[in-house]
Scaffold this motif. Sequence first.
Motif, PDB file in Angstrom:
ATOM      1  N   ARG A   1       4.613  -5.035  13.283  1.00  0.00           N
ATOM      2  CA  ARG A   1       5.665  -4.994  14.310  1.00  0.00           C
ATOM      3  C   ARG A   1       6.691  -3.908  13.997  1.00  0.00           C
ATOM      4  N   VAL A   2       7.078  -3.799  12.742  1.00  0.00           N
ATOM      5  CA  VAL A   2       8.033  -2.761  12.347  1.00  0.00           C
ATOM      6  C   VAL A   2       7.418  -1.375  12.538  1.00  0.00           C
ATOM      7  N   GLU A   3       6.134  -1.251  12.214  1.00  0.00           N
ATOM      8  CA  GLU A   3       5.472   0.051  12.316  1.00  0.00           C
ATOM      9  C   GLU A   3       5.475   0.576  13.751  1.00  0.00           C
ATOM     10  N   LYS A   4       5.400  -0.314  14.722  1.00  0.00           N
ATOM     11  CA  LYS A   4       5.413   0.120  16.121  1.00  0.00           C
ATOM     12  C   LYS A   4       6.738   0.799  16.468  1.00  0.00           C
ATOM     13  N   ARG A   5       7.776   0.456  15.726  1.00  0.00           N
ATOM     14  CA  ARG A   5       9.106   1.016  15.980  1.00  0.00           C
ATOM     15  C   ARG A   5       9.426   2.195  15.070  1.00  0.00           C
ATOM     16  N   ASP A   6       9.035   2.090  13.789  1.00  0.00           N
ATOM     17  CA  ASP A   6       9.475   3.092  12.820  1.00  0.00           C
ATOM     18  C   ASP A   6       8.524   3.099  11.622  1.00  0.00           C
ATOM     19  N   GLY A   7       7.795   4.188  11.452  1.00  0.00           N
ATOM     20  CA  GLY A   7       6.830   4.274  10.374  1.00  0.00           C
ATOM     21  C   GLY A   7       7.455   4.255   8.994  1.00  0.00           C
ATOM     22  N   TYR A   8       8.606   4.909   8.834  1.00  0.00           N
ATOM     23  CA  TYR A   8       9.249   4.929   7.519  1.00  0.00           C
ATOM     24  C   TYR A   8       9.724   3.526   7.143  1.00  0.00           C
ATOM     25  N   ALA A   9      10.299   2.818   8.102  1.00  0.00           N
ATOM     26  CA  ALA A   9      10.729   1.444   7.856  1.00  0.00           C
ATOM     27  C   ALA A   9       9.537   0.564   7.500  1.00  0.00           C
ATOM     28  N   ALA A  10       8.420   0.755   8.214  1.00  0.00           N
ATOM     29  CA  ALA A  10       7.223  -0.035   7.929  1.00  0.00           C
ATOM     30  C   ALA A  10       6.718   0.227   6.521  1.00  0.00           C
ATOM     31  N   CYS A  11       6.788   1.475   6.073  1.00  0.00           N
ATOM     32  CA  CYS A  11       6.343   1.802   4.716  1.00  0.00           C
ATOM     33  C   CYS A  11       7.183   1.070   3.683  1.00  0.00           C
ATOM     34  N   LEU A  12       8.499   1.015   3.897  1.00  0.00           N
ATOM     35  CA  LEU A  12       9.379   0.296   2.973  1.00  0.00           C
ATOM     36  C   LEU A  12       9.055  -1.199   2.965  1.00  0.00           C
ATOM     37  N   CYS A  13       8.841  -1.777   4.150  1.00  0.00           N
ATOM     38  CA  CYS A  13       8.499  -3.203   4.213  1.00  0.00           C
ATOM     39  C   CYS A  13       7.164  -3.470   3.532  1.00  0.00           C
ATOM     40  N   SER A  14       6.206  -2.573   3.746  1.00  0.00           N
ATOM     41  CA  SER A  14       4.894  -2.709   3.111  1.00  0.00           C
ATOM     42  C   SER A  14       5.027  -2.640   1.595  1.00  0.00           C
ATOM     43  N   MET A  15       5.811  -1.700   1.094  1.00  0.00           N
ATOM     44  CA  MET A  15       6.024  -1.579  -0.349  1.00  0.00           C
ATOM     45  C   MET A  15       6.674  -2.838  -0.904  1.00  0.00           C
ATOM     46  N   HIS A  16       7.622  -3.372  -0.159  1.00  0.00           N
ATOM     47  CA  HIS A  16       8.328  -4.590  -0.581  1.00  0.00           C
ATOM     48  C   HIS A  16       7.353  -5.749  -0.738  1.00  0.00           C
ATOM     49  N   TYR A  17       6.525  -5.995   0.269  1.00  0.00           N
ATOM     50  CA  TYR A  17       5.610  -7.125   0.220  1.00  0.00           C
ATOM     51  C   TYR A  17       4.455  -6.896  -0.751  1.00  0.00           C
ATOM     52  N   ALA A  18       3.960  -5.671  -0.820  1.00  0.00           N
ATOM     53  CA  ALA A  18       2.878  -5.393  -1.769  1.00  0.00           C
ATOM     54  C   ALA A  18       3.335  -5.614  -3.204  1.00  0.00           C
ATOM     55  N   SER A  19       4.631  -5.395  -3.459  1.00  0.00           N
ATOM     56  CA  SER A  19       5.154  -5.556  -4.827  1.00  0.00           C
ATOM     57  C   SER A  19       5.075  -7.006  -5.300  1.00  0.00           C
TER      58      SER A  19
END
Length: 231
Positions: A87-105
């Motif tokens: 959902r975040v990626e549909k709005r902002d790829g950079y934000a989605a990358c940060l969220c992905s990094m957060h959860y993958a951690s």
Amino acid sequence: MIVRRQGEAFVLIRQHDHARISGLMARHWRNRPEPYPSVVYAIEYHDVGWQTLDHTIHWNETADAPYSFENFPLEPKLIAYREGIDRVEKRDGYAACLCSMHYASFFVDSDEPQAVAFRDRELERQKALMRHFSDEDRSRLKENLHLLQVCDNLSLFLCFNRPGENTHPWYRDGVKLGSSHYRPVWESSHVIRLEPNPFDSSFVAEIPYQVVGRDRRPLSKGSLRVQIHGE
């Protein structure tokens, strides 16, 4: 849900409501992150995937208490994580990358097959997204992830502790993450400051909550207002 025991009842705070407080903190952060709109959006929406799950109170029959984000079953939780990042990626790829990094951690050292599959898929997502970033924005990912995690923890502090108290075991020595260490100081039951102070101005955080009893009946709803001191 964020679940705080209160006598024979439970105070429940939805994950996305907590994340919105994280975003509010990011907006008042003295050292302005860049790219600013993307970083703030990531922090404010990092838990948006929980919205569907938190629409209903899920009861842990074994513990005789509501499920919290800490002990929620892994499979639906991973689905919520992925859908939130989508959902975040549909709005902002950079934000989605940060969220992905957060959860993958969360699963760096996991050997649980579902968690490993989730982590690996998110690492691939991150690589694909990073191809579209400037070198400068790519170089800031680590520090921006750190800010997301700090704001996340500072907001959780407010949710896990009763107003005016610091009793949750995660935060009795303050909020620590890497080289960051902030000590919350309650000036009254609804006014708090951090030492050192990371904010550029004072602001008010409003945290919606609901209370349910051990019998699973709803008892009350409200909004906790906390004034956070800045310069």
